[in-house]
Design a protein around this motif. Structure first.
Motif, PDB file in Angstrom:
ATOM      1  N   ILE A   8       0.938  -1.343  -0.131  1.00 60.11           N
ATOM      2  CA  ILE A   8      -0.095  -0.313  -0.407  1.00 60.11           C
ATOM      3  C   ILE A   8       0.588   0.985  -0.306  1.00 60.11           C
ATOM      4  CG2 ILE A   8      -1.610   0.889   0.881  1.00 60.11           C
ATOM      5  CD1 ILE A   8      -2.546  -2.295   0.071  1.00 60.11           C
ATOM      6  N   THR A   9       0.602   1.651  -1.039  1.00 65.15           N
ATOM      7  CA  THR A   9       1.818   3.643  -0.763  1.00 65.15           C
ATOM      8  C   THR A   9       0.468   4.648  -1.260  1.00 65.15           C
ATOM      9  OG1 THR A   9       0.894   2.512  -3.734  1.00 65.15           O
ATOM     10  CG2 THR A   9       3.322   1.784  -2.208  1.00 65.15           C
ATOM     11  N   ILE A  10       0.931   5.705  -0.581  1.00 69.38           N
ATOM     12  CA  ILE A  10       0.827   6.859  -0.633  1.00 69.38           C
ATOM     13  C   ILE A  10       1.317   7.587  -1.155  1.00 69.38           C
ATOM     14  CG2 ILE A  10      -1.092   8.573   0.706  1.00 69.38           C
ATOM     15  CD1 ILE A  10      -1.043   6.167   2.758  1.00 69.38           C
ATOM     16  N   THR A  11       1.344   8.121  -1.737  1.00 66.49           N
ATOM     17  CA  THR A  11       1.916   9.552  -2.809  1.00 66.49           C
ATOM     18  C   THR A  11       1.191  10.619  -2.993  1.00 66.49           C
ATOM     19  OG1 THR A  11       3.278   7.219  -3.890  1.00 66.49           O
ATOM     20  CG2 THR A  11       3.140   9.805  -4.805  1.00 66.49           C
ATOM     21  N   ARG A  12       1.254  11.772  -2.048  1.00 69.80           N
ATOM     22  CA  ARG A  12       1.267  12.793  -2.779  1.00 69.80           C
ATOM     23  C   ARG A  12       1.141  13.168  -3.882  1.00 69.80           C
ATOM     24  NH1 ARG A  12       3.029  18.564  -0.097  1.00 69.80           N
ATOM     25  NH2 ARG A  12       1.659  20.609  -1.061  1.00 69.80           N
ATOM     26  N   GLY A  13      -0.616  13.485  -4.714  1.00 69.65           N
ATOM     27  CA  GLY A  13      -0.520  13.954  -5.893  1.00 69.65           C
ATOM     28  C   GLY A  13      -1.171  12.895  -6.276  1.00 69.65           C
ATOM     29  N   LEU A  14      -1.241  12.198  -6.323  1.00 73.10           N
ATOM     30  CA  LEU A  14      -1.895  10.688  -6.718  1.00 73.10           C
ATOM     31  C   LEU A  14      -2.720   9.992  -6.524  1.00 73.10           C
ATOM     32  CD1 LEU A  14      -1.170   7.806  -9.104  1.00 73.10           C
ATOM     33  CD2 LEU A  14       0.493   6.912  -7.175  1.00 73.10           C
ATOM     34  N   ARG A  15      -4.081  10.347  -7.267  1.00 76.65           N
ATOM     35  CA  ARG A  15      -4.923  10.044  -6.652  1.00 76.65           C
ATOM     36  C   ARG A  15      -5.380  10.127  -5.625  1.00 76.65           C
ATOM     37  NH1 ARG A  15      -7.834   5.284  -9.639  1.00 76.65           N
ATOM     38  NH2 ARG A  15      -9.561   6.664  -7.575  1.00 76.65           N
ATOM     39  N   GLY A  17      -3.961  11.077  -2.971  1.00 65.76           N
ATOM     40  CA  GLY A  17      -2.827  10.548  -1.731  1.00 65.76           C
ATOM     41  C   GLY A  17      -3.659   9.579  -0.495  1.00 65.76           C
ATOM     42  N   GLN A  18      -4.931   8.831  -1.821  1.00 63.40           N
ATOM     43  CA  GLN A  18      -5.674   8.402  -1.229  1.00 63.40           C
ATOM     44  C   GLN A  18      -4.703   7.045  -0.905  1.00 63.40           C
ATOM     45  OE1 GLN A  18      -9.865   7.169  -2.362  1.00 63.40           O
ATOM     46  NE2 GLN A  18      -9.383   9.631  -4.093  1.00 63.40           N
ATOM     47  N   PRO A  19      -4.576   5.712  -0.150  1.00 60.20           N
ATOM     48  CA  PRO A  19      -4.130   4.675  -0.187  1.00 60.20           C
ATOM     49  C   PRO A  19      -3.960   3.890  -1.620  1.00 60.20           C
ATOM     50  CG  PRO A  19      -5.800   4.115   1.098  1.00 60.20           C
ATOM     51  CD  PRO A  19      -5.708   5.718   0.693  1.00 60.20           C
ATOM     52  N   CYS A  20      -2.478   3.815  -2.439  1.00 55.60           N
ATOM     53  CA  CYS A  20      -3.498   2.904  -3.609  1.00 55.60           C
ATOM     54  C   CYS A  20      -2.357   1.313  -3.607  1.00 55.60           C
ATOM     55  CB  CYS A  20      -2.608   3.971  -4.823  1.00 55.60           C
ATOM     56  SG  CYS A  20      -3.456   5.004  -4.835  1.00 55.60           S
ATOM     57  N   ILE A  21      -1.979   1.185  -4.129  1.00 53.68           N
ATOM     58  CA  ILE A  21      -1.365  -0.998  -4.331  1.00 53.68           C
ATOM     59  C   ILE A  21      -0.789  -0.577  -5.185  1.00 53.68           C
ATOM     60  CG2 ILE A  21      -1.249  -3.153  -5.431  1.00 53.68           C
ATOM     61  CD1 ILE A  21      -3.604  -2.488  -2.570  1.00 53.68           C
ATOM     62  N   ARG A  25      -2.449   3.428  -9.814  1.00 51.62           N
ATOM     63  CA  ARG A  25      -3.364   4.321  -9.306  1.00 51.62           C
ATOM     64  C   ARG A  25      -4.971   3.581  -8.730  1.00 51.62           C
ATOM     65  NH1 ARG A  25      -1.966   9.325 -11.098  1.00 51.62           N
ATOM     66  NH2 ARG A  25      -4.360   9.972 -11.123  1.00 51.62           N
ATOM     67  N   ILE A  26      -5.043   3.020  -8.250  1.00 50.20           N
ATOM     68  CA  ILE A  26      -5.744   2.097  -8.509  1.00 50.20           C
ATOM     69  C   ILE A  26      -5.952   1.675  -6.647  1.00 50.20           C
ATOM     70  CG2 ILE A  26      -7.208  -0.410  -8.024  1.00 50.20           C
ATOM     71  CD1 ILE A  26      -7.128   1.241 -10.801  1.00 50.20           C
ATOM     72  N   THR A  27      -6.922   2.487  -6.242  1.00 51.54           N
ATOM     73  CA  THR A  27      -7.273   2.405  -4.301  1.00 51.54           C
ATOM     74  C   THR A  27      -7.353   1.603  -4.039  1.00 51.54           C
ATOM     75  OG1 THR A  27      -9.594   3.414  -4.236  1.00 51.54           O
ATOM     76  CG2 THR A  27      -7.689   4.461  -4.823  1.00 51.54           C
ATOM     77  N   VAL A  28      -7.111   1.066  -2.445  1.00 50.08           N
ATOM     78  CA  VAL A  28      -7.488   0.184  -1.267  1.00 50.08           C
ATOM     79  C   VAL A  28      -9.439   0.461  -1.874  1.00 50.08           C
ATOM     80  CG1 VAL A  28      -8.471  -0.349   1.000  1.00 50.08           C
ATOM     81  CG2 VAL A  28      -6.121  -0.192   0.074  1.00 50.08           C
ATOM     82  N   TRP A  29     -10.025   1.537  -2.583  1.00 48.38           N
ATOM     83  CA  TRP A  29     -11.168   2.050  -1.521  1.00 48.38           C
ATOM     84  C   TRP A  29     -12.081   0.889  -2.840  1.00 48.38           C
ATOM     85  CZ3 TRP A  29     -10.096   2.411   2.591  1.00 48.38           C
ATOM     86  CH2 TRP A  29     -10.215   2.833   3.135  1.00 48.38           C
TER      87      TRP A  29
END
Length: 73
Positions: A8-15, A17-21, A25-29
């Motif tokens: 799980i990555t959280i990158t400022r500016g990517l989605r 800042g939501q948690p992504c795989i 660019r696909i979020t946990v949600w």
């Protein structure tokens, strides 16, 4: 063995800042929504071949960990 949460990555500016795989660019949600709508792990992996079973498990693990951070007012 790699921790599932390290996927799980959280990158400022990517989605936003939501948690992504893995910065895909696909979020946990997104994954939780698909599972909640009845998609199987196999269907998700078929639709997104860059995913692995461990990515889906990491999303579930992430969501389960949120219960420990719940604030009741």
């Amino acid at each position: 063995m790699e921790s599932l949460n390290s996927r799980i990555t959280i990158t400022r500016g990517l989605r936003s800042g939501q948690p992504c795989i893995r910065d895909l660019r696909i979020t946990v949600w997104d994954i939780l929504k698909w599972l909640g709508n009845g998609a199987s792990h196999a269907q998700i992996i078929r639709d997104y071949p860059e995913f692995m079973e461990e990515d889906i498990l990491a999303a579930l693990q992430w969501a389960a960990a949120l219960k420990d951070n719940t604030v009741v007012r």
